[in-house]
Design a protein around this motif. Sequence first.
Motif, PDB file in Angstrom:
ATOM      1  N   GLY A 228      29.547  33.045  47.893  1.00  0.00           N
ATOM      2  CA  GLY A 228      28.193  32.503  48.432  1.00  0.00           C
ATOM      3  C   GLY A 228      27.763  32.987  49.897  1.00  0.00           C
ATOM      4  N   CYS A 229      26.451  32.896  50.312  1.00  0.00           N
ATOM      5  CA  CYS A 229      26.327  32.988  51.679  1.00  0.00           C
ATOM      6  C   CYS A 229      25.137  31.979  52.216  1.00  0.00           C
ATOM      7  CB  CYS A 229      25.578  34.611  51.818  1.00  0.00           C
ATOM      8  SG  CYS A 229      26.751  35.806  51.924  1.00  0.00           S
ATOM      9  N   ALA A 230      25.191  31.995  53.231  1.00  0.00           N
ATOM     10  CA  ALA A 230      24.069  30.950  53.778  1.00  0.00           C
ATOM     11  C   ALA A 230      22.891  31.853  54.250  1.00  0.00           C
ATOM     12  CB  ALA A 230      24.565  30.044  55.274  1.00  0.00           C
ATOM     13  N   ARG A 231      21.682  31.604  53.821  1.00  0.00           N
ATOM     14  CA  ARG A 231      20.599  32.319  54.202  1.00  0.00           C
ATOM     15  C   ARG A 231      19.773  31.525  55.375  1.00  0.00           C
ATOM     16  NH1 ARG A 231      16.432  35.677  52.395  1.00  0.00           N
ATOM     17  NH2 ARG A 231      18.117  36.932  51.528  1.00  0.00           N
ATOM     18  N   MET A 232      19.800  32.297  56.308  1.00  0.00           N
ATOM     19  CA  MET A 232      19.460  31.618  57.744  1.00  0.00           C
ATOM     20  C   MET A 232      18.302  32.493  58.334  1.00  0.00           C
ATOM     21  SD  MET A 232      23.123  30.436  59.370  1.00  0.00           S
ATOM     22  CE  MET A 232      22.349  29.359  60.381  1.00  0.00           C
ATOM     23  N   TYR A 233      17.604  31.573  59.093  1.00  0.00           N
ATOM     24  CA  TYR A 233      16.221  32.479  59.577  1.00  0.00           C
ATOM     25  C   TYR A 233      16.088  32.438  61.094  1.00  0.00           C
ATOM     26  CZ  TYR A 233      14.501  33.209  55.065  1.00  0.00           C
ATOM     27  OH  TYR A 233      14.513  33.705  53.529  1.00  0.00           O
ATOM     28  N   LEU A 234      15.855  33.454  61.870  1.00  0.00           N
ATOM     29  CA  LEU A 234      15.324  33.067  63.252  1.00  0.00           C
ATOM     30  C   LEU A 234      13.834  33.217  63.313  1.00  0.00           C
ATOM     31  CD1 LEU A 234      16.102  33.333  66.317  1.00  0.00           C
ATOM     32  CD2 LEU A 234      16.173  35.629  66.165  1.00  0.00           C
ATOM     33  N   GLY A 235      13.286  31.884  63.385  1.00  0.00           N
ATOM     34  CA  GLY A 235      11.982  31.823  62.932  1.00  0.00           C
ATOM     35  C   GLY A 235      11.721  30.939  61.838  1.00  0.00           C
ATOM     36  N   SER A 236      10.568  30.665  61.575  1.00  0.00           N
ATOM     37  CA  SER A 236       9.903  29.869  60.462  1.00  0.00           C
ATOM     38  C   SER A 236      10.494  30.674  59.231  1.00  0.00           C
ATOM     39  CB  SER A 236       8.589  29.730  60.237  1.00  0.00           C
ATOM     40  OG  SER A 236       8.038  29.113  61.402  1.00  0.00           O
ATOM     41  N   THR A 237      10.577  29.809  58.048  1.00  0.00           N
ATOM     42  CA  THR A 237      10.963  30.264  56.751  1.00  0.00           C
ATOM     43  C   THR A 237       9.826  31.089  56.198  1.00  0.00           C
ATOM     44  OG1 THR A 237      12.339  28.384  56.361  1.00  0.00           O
ATOM     45  CG2 THR A 237      11.667  29.673  54.483  1.00  0.00           C
ATOM     46  N   PRO A 238       9.965  32.164  55.725  1.00  0.00           N
ATOM     47  CA  PRO A 238       8.873  33.023  55.314  1.00  0.00           C
ATOM     48  C   PRO A 238       8.145  32.313  54.060  1.00  0.00           C
ATOM     49  CG  PRO A 238      10.991  34.465  55.424  1.00  0.00           C
ATOM     50  CD  PRO A 238      11.345  33.055  55.561  1.00  0.00           C
ATOM     51  N   LYS A 239       6.855  32.639  54.085  1.00  0.00           N
ATOM     52  CA  LYS A 239       5.924  31.987  53.214  1.00  0.00           C
ATOM     53  C   LYS A 239       5.902  32.904  51.901  1.00  0.00           C
ATOM     54  CE  LYS A 239       3.277  29.144  56.446  1.00  0.00           C
ATOM     55  NZ  LYS A 239       1.985  28.838  56.899  1.00  0.00           N
ATOM     56  N   ILE A 240       6.977  33.066  51.004  1.00  0.00           N
ATOM     57  CA  ILE A 240       6.697  33.547  49.850  1.00  0.00           C
ATOM     58  C   ILE A 240       6.942  32.831  48.557  1.00  0.00           C
ATOM     59  CG2 ILE A 240       7.949  35.582  50.877  1.00  0.00           C
ATOM     60  CD1 ILE A 240      10.682  34.660  49.418  1.00  0.00           C
ATOM     61  N   MET A 241       6.847  33.204  47.251  1.00  0.00           N
ATOM     62  CA  MET A 241       7.003  32.533  46.367  1.00  0.00           C
ATOM     63  C   MET A 241       8.413  32.256  46.004  1.00  0.00           C
ATOM     64  SD  MET A 241       3.511  33.810  44.153  1.00  0.00           S
ATOM     65  CE  MET A 241       3.589  32.102  43.251  1.00  0.00           C
ATOM     66  N   HIS A 242       8.916  31.341  46.404  1.00  0.00           N
ATOM     67  CA  HIS A 242      10.364  31.158  46.241  1.00  0.00           C
ATOM     68  C   HIS A 242      10.725  30.818  44.923  1.00  0.00           C
ATOM     69  CE1 HIS A 242      11.384  31.347  50.597  1.00  0.00           C
ATOM     70  NE2 HIS A 242      10.172  30.309  50.732  1.00  0.00           N
ATOM     71  N   ASP A 243       9.818  30.413  43.960  1.00  0.00           N
ATOM     72  CA  ASP A 243      10.157  29.991  42.973  1.00  0.00           C
ATOM     73  C   ASP A 243       9.996  30.994  41.733  1.00  0.00           C
ATOM     74  OD1 ASP A 243       7.215  30.219  42.852  1.00  0.00           O
ATOM     75  OD2 ASP A 243       6.755  28.598  41.579  1.00  0.00           O
ATOM     76  N   ARG A 244       9.811  32.321  42.177  1.00  0.00           N
ATOM     77  CA  ARG A 244       9.796  33.389  41.587  1.00  0.00           C
ATOM     78  C   ARG A 244      11.164  34.184  41.815  1.00  0.00           C
ATOM     79  NH1 ARG A 244       3.960  36.972  41.736  1.00  0.00           N
ATOM     80  NH2 ARG A 244       2.864  35.080  40.741  1.00  0.00           N
ATOM     81  N   VAL A 245      11.990  33.814  42.870  1.00  0.00           N
ATOM     82  CA  VAL A 245      12.986  34.524  43.011  1.00  0.00           C
ATOM     83  C   VAL A 245      14.463  34.122  42.444  1.00  0.00           C
ATOM     84  CG1 VAL A 245      14.601  35.239  45.005  1.00  0.00           C
ATOM     85  CG2 VAL A 245      12.005  34.864  45.457  1.00  0.00           C
ATOM     86  N   TYR A 246      14.724  34.952  41.269  1.00  0.00           N
ATOM     87  CA  TYR A 246      15.880  34.395  40.607  1.00  0.00           C
ATOM     88  C   TYR A 246      17.259  35.215  40.941  1.00  0.00           C
ATOM     89  CZ  TYR A 246      12.910  31.912  37.511  1.00  0.00           C
ATOM     90  OH  TYR A 246      12.006  30.742  37.056  1.00  0.00           O
ATOM     91  N   GLY A 247      17.108  36.229  41.524  1.00  0.00           N
ATOM     92  CA  GLY A 247      18.251  37.077  42.098  1.00  0.00           C
ATOM     93  C   GLY A 247      17.534  37.765  43.275  1.00  0.00           C
ATOM     94  N   VAL A 248      18.382  37.886  44.700  1.00  0.00           N
ATOM     95  CA  VAL A 248      17.804  38.451  45.892  1.00  0.00           C
ATOM     96  C   VAL A 248      18.338  40.110  45.575  1.00  0.00           C
ATOM     97  CG1 VAL A 248      18.130  36.303  47.224  1.00  0.00           C
ATOM     98  CG2 VAL A 248      20.115  37.860  46.786  1.00  0.00           C
TER      99      VAL A 248
END
Length: 287
Positions: free
Chosen positions: A261-281
Motif C-alpha cells: 500500500g501507499c499513502a496518497r498525499m497532495y501538495l494543495g487541495s484534494t483534486p475535485k474528481i469523481m472519486h466514486d468512479r475510481v476502482y483502480g488507480v
Amino acid sequence: MSEELTVRLMKREEVTLLVDWAAEEGWNPGLNDAEIFWNTDPEAFIAADVGTELIGGGAITSYGGEYGFMGFFIIRPEFRKRGYGNSLWQMRRDKMIARLSPGTVVGLDGVFEMRDFYARGGFVFSHRNLRFVYSSSSRKVSFHKNIIPADQISFDQLAQYDRTCFPASRDNFLQEWMSQHYSRAVGYVDDGHLEGYGVMRQCRKGFKIGPLFANNQQTAEVIYSYLVNSVAGTEVFLDVPENNPAAMSLVRQFGMKEIFGCARMYLGSTPKIMHDRVYGVTTFELG
C-alpha cells in the motif's frame, strides 16, 4: 554527505535503468513502462549524481502544467542513509512546483513509513491506495454485450470520461497506454454511453489493471471479470483507493489479497474528481 549531490535531466536509457531498479525494489513495473513514461513527459525524469556516478532518480511529471505527480523516487541501496535521498526529494519538489502553474496541485503515492517525511515537505494525507492480488483458477471464455475493445470507442469519448477521474487531461499518455503491447483495454458501453473502462498490462510478474474507472460497482465488476478471466491462472494486481467504499467492496467480493500500500498525499487541495468512479488507480509512478 561525503560528496555533493547534483541533479540533471535523465537520458532515455537511464529511465530504463530506473525502471530496472524499481523492479529490484519489488515494484513490478510493466514491460512498456519506461517507453511510455518517457514519451509522456521526457523532462520529468531527474537524475541524481555523486561525482560522475548515477545514484538515484525520480519523476516529476507535469500534465500540461495543470497537475503534477511525483513518483519513481529511488536511491540505490548503498547510497541510502547518507542524506542524498532527502536532498534529491527536496530538489525534485522545488523543480516540480516550478514546472506548474501557480497554485497547481501536486500528488504522490508514498510508502507509509515516509508519510511524515512528505508531510514536512508540505504534502497532506488524503487516503490509502492498497495493492491487491488475485488469480482465478481457470480461464473462461468471457463475453458481455457491453464490453467493447477500446480501439472501437471514440478516443474523445474515452478521454472525456478519463477527465472525470483524473485531475488533468493526459491524452498523449492515454493513447500509448491503451495501445501498448502485451495489454488489453476495454470499455463498458450502454446505449452508446461510455460507463467505464479498464486497461490491463503485462508486468515483470503477472498483470496489473489500471486504470479501472466505472460509474458503479456492477460495471467495475464486469470490466474486472472480463480482464482477469482472459489471463486466468496468472496473478493480476489492482491498486485500489480506500476512499471508494464500492472499490473496497469489489476486492472483498473477489477475495483479493492485500499485499502492499501507499499513502496518497497532495501538495494543495484534494483534486475535485469523481472519486466514486475510481476502482483502480493507473500507476503509483505517474498517478
